[in-house]
Design an enzyme around this catalytic site. Structure first.
Site, short mmCIF file in Angstrom:
data_model
loop_
_atom_site.label_atom_id
_atom_site.label_comp_id
_atom_site.label_asym_id
_atom_site.label_seq_id
_atom_site.Cartn_x
_atom_site.Cartn_y
_atom_site.Cartn_z
N TYR A 168 0.81 -1.21 0.00
CA TYR A 168 0.00 0.00 0.00
C TYR A 168 0.85 1.27 0.00
O TYR A 168 0.41 2.31 -0.47
CB TYR A 168 -0.93 0.03 1.22
CG TYR A 168 -2.02 -1.01 1.22
CD1 TYR A 168 -2.21 -1.88 0.15
CD2 TYR A 168 -2.86 -1.14 2.30
CE1 TYR A 168 -3.20 -2.84 0.15
CE2 TYR A 168 -3.87 -2.11 2.32
CZ TYR A 168 -4.03 -2.94 1.24
OH TYR A 168 -5.02 -3.90 1.25
N LYS A 228 3.46 -15.12 3.03
CA LYS A 228 3.51 -15.95 1.82
C LYS A 228 4.98 -16.20 1.48
O LYS A 228 5.46 -15.91 0.38
CB LYS A 228 2.79 -15.27 0.66
CG LYS A 228 1.29 -15.45 0.67
CD LYS A 228 0.87 -16.90 0.45
CE LYS A 228 1.09 -17.34 -0.97
NZ LYS A 228 0.64 -18.74 -1.20
N ASP A 271 -3.03 -17.82 2.43
CA ASP A 271 -4.18 -18.52 1.84
C ASP A 271 -4.70 -19.60 2.79
O ASP A 271 -5.91 -19.80 2.92
CB ASP A 271 -3.83 -19.09 0.47
CG ASP A 271 -2.49 -19.81 0.43
OD1 ASP A 271 -1.76 -19.79 1.44
OD2 ASP A 271 -2.16 -20.39 -0.62
N ASP A 312 -5.54 -6.54 6.05
CA ASP A 312 -6.73 -5.87 5.54
C ASP A 312 -7.77 -6.91 5.11
O ASP A 312 -8.95 -6.85 5.47
CB ASP A 312 -6.33 -4.98 4.36
CG ASP A 312 -7.44 -4.04 3.91
OD1 ASP A 312 -8.53 -4.05 4.51
OD2 ASP A 312 -7.21 -3.28 2.94
N ASP A 331 -11.42 -8.34 7.41
CA ASP A 331 -12.78 -8.24 6.87
C ASP A 331 -13.43 -9.62 6.82
O ASP A 331 -14.63 -9.76 7.08
CB ASP A 331 -12.74 -7.63 5.46
CG ASP A 331 -12.72 -6.10 5.49
OD1 ASP A 331 -12.41 -5.55 6.56
OD2 ASP A 331 -13.00 -5.48 4.46
#
Length: 349
Positions: free
Chosen positions: A136, A186, A218, A242, A246
Site C-alpha cells: 500500500y 507468503k 491462503d 486488511d 474483513d
C-alpha cells in the site's frame, strides 16, 4: 482532563461516533471532547481531507475517536485530495503502525455469522495488522512496456526494523492472552514474506512462553472459516491483514461489530480508534448503521490510550448484554435504528 479528538468524517461516520460519544459521556469519566473535520467533510469545509487544524488537534489529543472517510462526490478529485488520504496521513503523522482488530462472536449472534453456530462460537481472536508499510505504501504507478502496453505496478517491501516492531507487539499481546501467535505470510513465493518469517522467528527466542506458528495467508483464510477457534493473535502485513480482518468480521456476524485501534505502542499513548467498516454512503443519514463497532472502539480507547480498563470492560459488557437482550440493527437482522441501538447499550450500562 483527558482530551478526545472526535473526527466523525463522512457517510455514517457522524452517526456512529455520536453514539460512541454518548456512551463515553454516560460513564462520567471527566473527558473533554473536541470535534475536527476530516475526509470529504474536511475537503469541503477546509479545502483538504486532513486540514492542519485537525492534524494539530489529533497530535495534542490523548486519543482519537474516528468515524469513517469516503465520499463518492470526491471520487474525481486528484488522489492527494481524496477523503481516504486523511486516514493515511493521520497514521503517518502519529506514527501509528500497529492495527489491533479484535474479532469475537457475541452471544446471541450465532445466526448472523456466515459459519455454523458451533464453529462461530469459538471465535475470539485479534488480528494485528502492520499499518504503514507493505504494497500500500510502496512505489507505484502506471508505465508502458516495451511492447507498448500499459502496466500497473505496486512494490511490496518491509525492512527488518518494521517487521521487528510489529512482531514485538504481537508477542506482547499473545503473552497477555492465550500465549499463541500465528504469523501470517507468503514466504513460499515472496521474498518480503521470507524476511518477515526470518525476523519473527528471531524474536520468538525472547518469548519462550509464546507458541509461534507460521502460516501461509491462503491457508489462514481457509482456517478462519474451518476452525477459527485455533487462533488467538494473528500478526501479519498490511495487505493480508486488511483482507483477513474483513473476513473475520463476517465470521463474527457483521462488519458493524468490529472495532479497531491504531497504536505505536501497547498503551498510554495517543492512538486512533475506529470501526473497521467504511462510510457506507448508501445508508448514510437513514439511521440504519450499527454503532456497536464505534462503541467498542471507544472502549479500546479507554483501555489502551487512557489506561482505564474498568470502564472499558463496562462498555464491552453493556454491548454484550444489549445483544443478548435482543437489540439488533438491520445488519444483524433487526430493526433498531442507530440511536436505538445506542439507547440499548446505554440502558445496559
Amino acid at each position: 482532563m483527558p482530551l478526545i479528538a472526535v473526527l466523525a468524517g463522512d457517510g455514517i461516520g457522524p452517526e456512529v461516533t455520536a453514539e460512541a460519544r454518548r456512551v463515553l459521556e454516560a460513564l462520567d469519566l471527566g473527558l473533554d471532547f473536541e470535534d475536527g473535520l476530516v475526509g470529504g467533510a474536511g475537503y469541503r469545509g477546509a479545502g483538504h481531507p486532513l486540514p492542519p487544524a485537525t492534524l494539530e488537534l489529533a497530535k495534542r489529543a490523548d486519543g482519537v475517536l474516528f468515524g469513517a472517510v469516503g465520499d463518492p462526490a470526491c471520487d474525481a478529485l486528484e488522489r492527494s485530495m481524496r477523503p481516504e488520504q486523511a486516514i493515511l496521513g493521520l497514521r503517518k503523522a502519529l506514527g501509528l503502525f500497529a492495527n489491533l482488530r479484535p474479532a469475537k462472536l457475541f452471544e446471541g449472534l450465532e445466526d448472523a455469522s456466515a459459519l455454523r453456530a458451533e464453529v462461530a462460537r469459538e471465535i475470539d481472536l485479534v488480528i494485528l495488522r502492520e499499518l504503514t508499510g507493505d504494497v500500500y505504501f510502496g512505489e507505484k504507478g502506471i508505465r508502458t512496456t516495451a511492447a507498448g502496453l500499459r502496466q500497473g505496478y505496486d512494490v511490496m517491501a518491509y525492512d527488518e526494523a518494521e517487521v521487528r516492531r510489529i512482531a514485538t507487539v504481537g508477542f506482547e499481546m499473545a503473552k497477555r492472552r492465550k500465549g499463541v501467535l500465528h504469523s501470517v505470510d507468503k514466504a513460499n513465493v515472496l521474498e518480503t514474506s521470507q524476511l518477515w518469517r526470518d525476523v519473527v522467528s528471531e524474536i520468538a527466542a525472547d518469548y519462550p512462553e509464546v507458541t509461534l506458528i507460521h502460516m501461509y495467508a491462503d491457508n489462514a483464510a481457509m482456517q478462519l472459516v474451518r476452525n477459527p477457534g485455533q487462533f488467538d493473535v494473528m500478526v501479519t502485513g498490511n495487505m493480508f491483514g486488511d483482507i483477513l480482518s474483513d473476513q473475520a468480521s463476517m465470521c463474527a456476524g457483521s462488519i458493524g461489530m468490529l472495532p479497531s485501534a491504531a497504536l505505536r505502542q501497547w498503551s498510554d499513548d495517543t492512538g486512533l480508534y475506529e470501526p473497521i467498516h467504511g462510510s457506507a454512503p448508501d445508508i448514510a443519514g437513514q439511521g440504519k448503521a450499527n454503532p456497536c463497532a464505534a462503541i467498542l472502539s471507544a472502549a479500546m480507547l479507554l483501555r489502551h490510550s487512557l489506561e482505564m480498563p474498568e470502564p472499558a470492560d463496562r462498555i464491552e459488557a453493556a454491548v454484550a448484554k444489549a445483544i443478548v437482550g435482543g437489540a439488533r440493527t438491520p445488519d444483524l437482522g433487526g430493526s433498531l435504528s442507530t440511536s436505538g441501538m445506542g439507547d440499548a447499550v446505554l440502558a445496559a450500562l
